[in-house]
Enzyme design. Structure first.
Site, PDB file in Angstrom:
ATOM      1  N   VAL A  36       8.227  17.592 -10.693  1.00 44.08           N
ATOM      2  CA  VAL A  36       8.921  18.104  -9.601  1.00 44.08           C
ATOM      3  C   VAL A  36      10.245  17.763  -9.612  1.00 44.08           C
ATOM      4  CG1 VAL A  36       9.097  18.064  -6.978  1.00 44.08           C
ATOM      5  CG2 VAL A  36       6.723  18.062  -8.261  1.00 44.08           C
ATOM      6  N   PHE A  37      11.282  18.715  -9.282  1.00 46.40           N
ATOM      7  CA  PHE A  37      12.609  18.370  -9.267  1.00 46.40           C
ATOM      8  C   PHE A  37      13.401  18.878  -8.024  1.00 46.40           C
ATOM      9  CE2 PHE A  37      12.458  22.781 -10.753  1.00 46.40           C
ATOM     10  CZ  PHE A  37      13.536  23.291 -10.399  1.00 46.40           C
ATOM     11  N   ALA A 158       6.292  23.987  -3.740  1.00 40.22           N
ATOM     12  CA  ALA A 158       6.866  22.882  -4.390  1.00 40.22           C
ATOM     13  C   ALA A 158       7.847  23.327  -5.734  1.00 40.22           C
ATOM     14  CB  ALA A 158       5.652  21.999  -5.378  1.00 40.22           C
ATOM     15  N   LYS A 159       8.892  22.531  -5.888  1.00 36.43           N
ATOM     16  CA  LYS A 159       9.668  22.697  -7.059  1.00 36.43           C
ATOM     17  C   LYS A 159       9.278  22.341  -8.177  1.00 36.43           C
ATOM     18  CE  LYS A 159      14.307  23.002  -6.647  1.00 36.43           C
ATOM     19  NZ  LYS A 159      14.618  24.588  -6.804  1.00 36.43           N
ATOM     20  N   CYS A 160       8.165  22.904  -8.792  1.00 35.89           N
ATOM     21  CA  CYS A 160       7.172  22.342  -9.723  1.00 35.89           C
ATOM     22  C   CYS A 160       7.918  23.096 -10.990  1.00 35.89           C
ATOM     23  CB  CYS A 160       5.779  22.951  -9.760  1.00 35.89           C
ATOM     24  SG  CYS A 160       5.007  22.407 -11.142  1.00 35.89           S
TER      25      CYS A 160
END
Length: 308
Positions: A36-37, A158-160
């Site tokens: 994640v970012f 999510a920023k996956c």
């Protein structure tokens, strides 16, 4: 846009030299994309560098790790302060900030329970993601042949890291065809988002944005900023399911994102959006947005976190 190396990267609780911030080739997240970012910006202001909406970005990072069941070994406040420290240590007036939580080296296979969660924070100078000309004159957008990830397959909230294979394929397709950016739709043809940006459509003075729940788009912090500014200016902002023809018929349209900031859309699939020039609402929002992030709008100063 090439990365300009800086001095230090925060990695697992300490600041280390840029060139020493490395991972093993068998790092789990490198193979399976479980990470994640966040993308965050700090801007130069009259009172020193200020990180824009840092608390909101930190909260979203933790929401993403919760969705992926990653147990970060740090509290939200500790990460918040680590980001500020990394910007301060590198002595940058303005920069892009990339926190990354990932599963490290030591176990392989799909079961991640035994993998250690690691965290890195890097910062570097980064100008306009799509270029200054894009911000001033607008971009050529292409609807991608690649569909946006379906939220029933992966958690689009999510920023996956692994999910951005989807975006990279769309970006490459658009760039090779001579366009500036790609627009992604759902498998049912609903407008979702750009490869890393939310999209706003303007018709008859009203702003519309795809609903994340059905469009699979990310709940953008810059999009929320723009929606707040637009409403404060007296404009209606509504979540609405749209198709590509809504962009063809738009009076104005623009993309928003931390990296992209606020970018007008001049055309979609070779069809002019409005006159093909940035419209008055887009210009008005751009002006207030760029003033806000640089600390000159009192109404929104609470969004700035100073690092000096």
């Amino acid at each position: 846009m090439p990365i300009t190396p800086t001095t230090k990267i925060w990695m697992d609780g300490e600041l280390i030299d840029w060139d020493k911030a490395t991972v093993h080739v068998l790092t789990h997240s490198l193979h399976y994309g479980m990470g994640v970012f966040e993308g965050i910006r700090a801007y130069a202001t009259a009172n020193g560098p200020a990180i824009f909406r840092l608390r909101d970005h930190t909260k979203r990072l933790f929401r993403g790790t919760r969705i992926l069941q990653m147990d970060l070994p740090y509290s939200e406040d500790e990460v918040f302060e680590a980001i500020k420290l990394t910007v301060l240590e590198n002595g940058l007036d303005s920069c892009y900030i990339r926190p990354l939580a990932y599963f490290g080296y030591g176990e392989m296979g799909m079961n991640i329970q035994a993998c250690k969660v690691r965290l890195a924070i890097a910062v570097w100078p980064w100008g306009a993601y799509l270029g200054d000309e894009a911000i001033n004159k607008g971009i050529r957008l292409k609807v991608s042949s690649w569909a946006r990830n379906d939220p029933r397959s992966v958690p689009t909230a999510a920023k996956c890291t692994g999910m951005y294979v989807n975006s990279s394929l769309a970006k490459l397709e658009a760039a090779r065809a001579g366009y500036d950016e790609a627009l992604m739709c759902t498998t049912s043809g609903l407008i979702s988002e750009g490869t890393g940006e939310n999209v706003f459509v303007v018709r008859q003075g009203n702003l519309y944005i795809p609903p994340p729940s059905s469009a699979g788009s990310l709940e953008g912090i810059t999009a929320d900023t723009v929606a707040t500014i637009a409403r404060d200016l007296g404009h209606s902002v509504t979540e609405r399911e749209m198709r590509r023809t809504d962009l063809y018929m738009a009076d104005e349209a623009f993309l928003t994102g931390t990296a992209a900031e606020v970018v007008p859309i001049g055309s979609v699939d070779d069809r002019l959006v409005g006159t093909g020039e940035p419209g008055p609402i887009t210009r008005e929002i751009q002006e207030i947005y760029f003033a806000t992030v640089r600390g000159t709008v009192d109404q929104y100063k609470d969004w700035l976190e100073y690092v000096t």
